[in-house]
Design an enzyme around this catalytic site. Structure first.
Site, PDB file in Angstrom:
ATOM      1  N   HIS A   1      18.851 -71.484 -41.032  1.00 55.36           N
ATOM      2  CA  HIS A   1      17.529 -71.430 -40.482  1.00 55.36           C
ATOM      3  C   HIS A   1      16.747 -70.218 -40.871  1.00 55.36           C
ATOM      4  O   HIS A   1      17.537 -69.298 -40.669  1.00 55.36           O
ATOM      5  CB  HIS A   1      17.445 -71.808 -38.860  1.00 55.36           C
ATOM      6  CG  HIS A   1      16.023 -71.804 -38.456  1.00 55.36           C
ATOM      7  ND1 HIS A   1      14.905 -72.016 -38.917  1.00 55.36           N
ATOM      8  CD2 HIS A   1      15.875 -70.971 -37.242  1.00 55.36           C
ATOM      9  CE1 HIS A   1      14.039 -72.037 -38.263  1.00 55.36           C
ATOM     10  NE2 HIS A   1      14.425 -71.350 -37.232  1.00 55.36           N
TER      11      HIS A   1
ATOM     12  N   ASN B   1       8.958 -68.488 -40.747  1.00 56.46           N
ATOM     13  CA  ASN B   1       9.701 -69.235 -39.800  1.00 56.46           C
ATOM     14  C   ASN B   1       9.014 -70.785 -39.855  1.00 56.46           C
ATOM     15  O   ASN B   1       8.017 -70.797 -39.141  1.00 56.46           O
ATOM     16  CB  ASN B   1      10.111 -68.711 -38.334  1.00 56.46           C
ATOM     17  CG  ASN B   1      10.939 -69.726 -37.627  1.00 56.46           C
ATOM     18  OD1 ASN B   1      11.233 -70.939 -37.957  1.00 56.46           O
ATOM     19  ND2 ASN B   1      11.401 -69.103 -36.439  1.00 56.46           N
TER      20      ASN B   1
ATOM     21  N   CYS C   1      13.685 -75.523 -33.787  1.00 60.96           N
ATOM     22  CA  CYS C   1      14.107 -75.141 -34.996  1.00 60.96           C
ATOM     23  C   CYS C   1      15.530 -75.841 -35.575  1.00 60.96           C
ATOM     24  O   CYS C   1      15.807 -75.783 -36.596  1.00 60.96           O
ATOM     25  CB  CYS C   1      14.353 -73.620 -35.072  1.00 60.96           C
ATOM     26  SG  CYS C   1      12.652 -72.872 -34.720  1.00 60.96           S
TER      27      CYS C   1
HETATM   28  O1  UT7 Z   1      13.324 -70.084 -34.893  1.00 61.96           O
HETATM   29  C1  UT7 Z   1      13.485 -69.957 -33.617  1.00 61.96           C
HETATM   30  C2  UT7 Z   1      14.539 -68.580 -33.350  1.00 61.96           C
HETATM   31  N1  UT7 Z   1      13.765 -67.419 -33.228  1.00 61.96           N
HETATM   32  C3  UT7 Z   1      14.259 -66.314 -33.730  1.00 61.96           C
HETATM   33  O2  UT7 Z   1      15.316 -66.423 -34.212  1.00 61.96           O
HETATM   34  C4  UT7 Z   1      13.372 -65.131 -33.218  1.00 61.96           C
HETATM   35  C5  UT7 Z   1      14.342 -64.071 -33.154  1.00 61.96           C
HETATM   36  N2  UT7 Z   1      13.878 -63.000 -32.822  1.00 61.96           N
HETATM   37  C6  UT7 Z   1      13.173 -61.975 -33.698  1.00 61.96           C
HETATM   38  O3  UT7 Z   1      13.396 -62.297 -34.846  1.00 61.96           O
HETATM   39  C7  UT7 Z   1      13.141 -60.539 -33.418  1.00 61.96           C
HETATM   40  O4  UT7 Z   1      13.530 -60.287 -32.100  1.00 61.96           O
HETATM   41  C8  UT7 Z   1      11.527 -60.124 -33.536  1.00 61.96           C
HETATM   42  C9  UT7 Z   1      11.132 -60.307 -35.001  1.00 61.96           C
HETATM   43  C10 UT7 Z   1      10.755 -61.403 -32.841  1.00 61.96           C
HETATM   44  C11 UT7 Z   1      11.252 -59.156 -32.868  1.00 61.96           C
HETATM   45  O5  UT7 Z   1      11.888 -57.888 -33.461  1.00 61.96           O
HETATM   46  P1  UT7 Z   1      12.688 -56.680 -32.449  1.00 61.96           P
HETATM   47  O6  UT7 Z   1      13.462 -55.971 -33.271  1.00 61.96           O
HETATM   48  O7  UT7 Z   1      13.459 -57.680 -31.778  1.00 61.96           O
HETATM   49  O8  UT7 Z   1      11.279 -56.185 -31.784  1.00 61.96           O
HETATM   50  P2  UT7 Z   1      11.194 -56.055 -30.110  1.00 61.96           P
HETATM   51  O9  UT7 Z   1      10.516 -57.555 -29.740  1.00 61.96           O
HETATM   52  O10 UT7 Z   1      12.226 -55.389 -29.483  1.00 61.96           O
HETATM   53  O11 UT7 Z   1       9.767 -55.256 -30.373  1.00 61.96           O
HETATM   54  C12 UT7 Z   1       9.959 -53.756 -30.841  1.00 61.96           C
HETATM   55  C13 UT7 Z   1       8.791 -52.996 -30.721  1.00 61.96           C
HETATM   56  C14 UT7 Z   1       7.921 -53.385 -29.213  1.00 61.96           C
HETATM   57  O12 UT7 Z   1       7.298 -52.151 -28.940  1.00 61.96           O
HETATM   58  P3  UT7 Z   1       7.949 -51.012 -28.003  1.00 61.96           P
HETATM   59  O13 UT7 Z   1       8.035 -51.925 -26.708  1.00 61.96           O
HETATM   60  O14 UT7 Z   1       9.299 -50.726 -28.560  1.00 61.96           O
HETATM   61  O15 UT7 Z   1       6.873 -50.143 -27.691  1.00 61.96           O
HETATM   62  C15 UT7 Z   1       7.055 -54.514 -29.642  1.00 61.96           C
HETATM   63  O16 UT7 Z   1       5.969 -54.496 -28.783  1.00 61.96           O
HETATM   64  O17 UT7 Z   1       7.718 -53.610 -31.723  1.00 61.96           O
HETATM   65  C16 UT7 Z   1       6.488 -54.266 -31.107  1.00 61.96           C
HETATM   66  N3  UT7 Z   1       6.064 -55.213 -31.806  1.00 61.96           N
HETATM   67  C17 UT7 Z   1       5.068 -55.024 -32.862  1.00 61.96           C
HETATM   68  N4  UT7 Z   1       4.796 -54.012 -33.519  1.00 61.96           N
HETATM   69  C18 UT7 Z   1       4.009 -54.198 -34.652  1.00 61.96           C
HETATM   70  C19 UT7 Z   1       6.426 -56.424 -31.445  1.00 61.96           C
HETATM   71  N5  UT7 Z   1       5.521 -57.379 -32.612  1.00 61.96           N
HETATM   72  C20 UT7 Z   1       5.036 -56.423 -33.344  1.00 61.96           C
HETATM   73  C21 UT7 Z   1       4.223 -56.652 -34.649  1.00 61.96           C
HETATM   74  N6  UT7 Z   1       3.856 -55.516 -34.953  1.00 61.96           N
HETATM   75  N7  UT7 Z   1       3.698 -58.000 -34.962  1.00 61.96           N
END
Ligand code: UT7
Length: 323
Positions: free
Chosen positions: A250, A280, A114
């Site tokens: 980005h 992304n 990225c």
């Molecule tokens: O380009 C390279 C750089 N990449 C990035 O910058 C990405 C960086 N990370 C992010 O943007 C965020 O961490 C994400 C968008 C990937 C995730 O957001 P988050 O607020 O960190 O969510 P999380 O991973 O902590 O997940 C929260 C909950 C989880 O459930 P539990 O464990 O709380 O029950 C996940 O399983 O959301 C769940 N979850 C989803 N729910 C519905 C994860 N993906 C999904 C989904 N739909 N697509």
């Protein structure tokens, strides 16, 4: 006399197929609401079957060349930032070179995921400042839809396909930050974070692999490192967030974009945001946002622009340029 690498033209290309968040609701335990609130993404484009990264890159390159009123033969070098090249070799950049009818220059790919476009800009700048090239086409192009695990809701809803390109040209400047062109940069990588964001396959493992990400951890690093690297680049030329007309970040997550702008004390009115429409697109996201920012009438000649990105590696960095 100071030589500067000045932007002469910018352009982009997005594949025709637009996929709204709701399309994932049929196959995954997810919702439009979750994707919007956690990432800011509303839709993304996916390449058609058979459409490759070099196809997307060529379309974006043609648009940038048209904006620069040049053609392929006017270019000395082509740098293509991508992690999703058509073939293992030759480089996708040489495919673009051939499609543009350029046989007098040289072309190669750069891979910093990225952060690839930031690394490519920095390389192009070094080639221009050393006199190795006068006009460089810098492209970011990706088909991340090819490396998604469609059963992993935590990654497959986040990425999209697309391409953006810039034409840089050597021009004389005065040596001050009033000059147009690239003014400063700051690059980093730290391979100890390999397991946070990677593809679990590749040529030497004889598989293609799928993208894996520890989203929360990458998020934490992004919020900390992006503002740091942007400040470091500005600092090198005695500038601060107050001097910045546009942050062109980005486009991974609206919450990261907002947090970085806050840390840089730059209001969101001065940030180009396209993540809602593109998702992304890895190395393509910054040149796509630059091109859309110009098209929208946001970025104008003379504006001070800061780009910043982080991705797999981890690799991250920032470039300061006057448009
Ligand atoms: O380009 C390279 C750089 N990449 C990035 O910058 C990405 C960086 N990370 C992010 O943007 C965020 O961490 C994400 C968008 C990937 C995730 O957001 P988050 O607020 O960190 O969510 P999380 O991973 O902590 O997940 C929260 C909950 C989880 O459930 P539990 O464990 O709380 O029950 C996940 O399983 O959301 C769940 N979850 C989803 N729910 C519905 C994860 N993906 C999904 C989904 N739909 N697509």
């Amino acid at each position: 006399m100071t030589i500067r690498a000045v932007v002469r033209g910018v352009g982009h290309y997005l594949p025709d197929r637009v996929v709204p968040n709701s399309e994932f609701e049929a196959s995954l335990d997810t919702s439009d609401e979750w994707i919007r609130t956690r990432s800011g993404i509303e839709r993304r484009h996916f390449a058609a079957d058979g459409q490759t990264t070099s196809d997307l890159a060529t379309r974006a390159a043609r648009a940038a060349l048209a904006a620069a009123e040049m053609d392929g033969a006017d270019i000395d070098a082509i740098i293509l930032a991508t992690s999703t090249a058509d073939l293992t070799f030759p480089s996708a950049a040489t495919m673009v070179q051939n499609a543009l009818g350029n046989s007098n220059g040289y072309a190669f790919d750069i891979q910093a995921v990225c952060a690839g476009f930031v690394f490519a800009l920095s390389t192009a700048n070094a080639m221009i400042l050393s006199g190795q090239a006068r006009r460089v086409l810098v492209i970011g192009a990706e088909t991340f839809s090819r490396i998604m695990d469609w059963e992993d809701r935590s990654t497959c809803v986040l990425f999209g396909d697309g391409a953006g390109a810039l034409v840089l040209e050597a021009q004389e400047g005065s040596g001050t930050t009033d000059d147009r062109g690239i003014l400063a940069m700051d690059l980093h990588s730290d391979g100890s974070y390999r397991d946070l964001l990677y593809v679990d396959g590749g040529v030497s493992t004889q598989t293609t692999g799928r993208l894996r990400m520890e989203g929360k951890e990458v998020f934490r690093h992004a919020v900390e490192k992006l503002a740091q690297t942007a400040h470091a680049a500005l600092d090198k030329v005695g500038l601060t967030g107050a001097d910045v007309d546009w942050i062109v970040p980005h486009q991974a997550n609206l919450r990261i974009i907002t947090a970085t702008a806050q840390r840089m004390q730059v209001p969101m009115e001065r940030v180009v945001v396209t993540v809602q429409d593109h998702g992304n697109t890895s190395a393509a996201s910054i040149p796509l946002a630059l091109s859309v920012g110009v098209q929208r009438g946001q970025i104008k000649p003379g504006d001070l622009v800061v780009t910043e990105a982080i991705g797999g590696g981890l690799a991250w960095g920032a470039v300061v340029l006057r448009w």
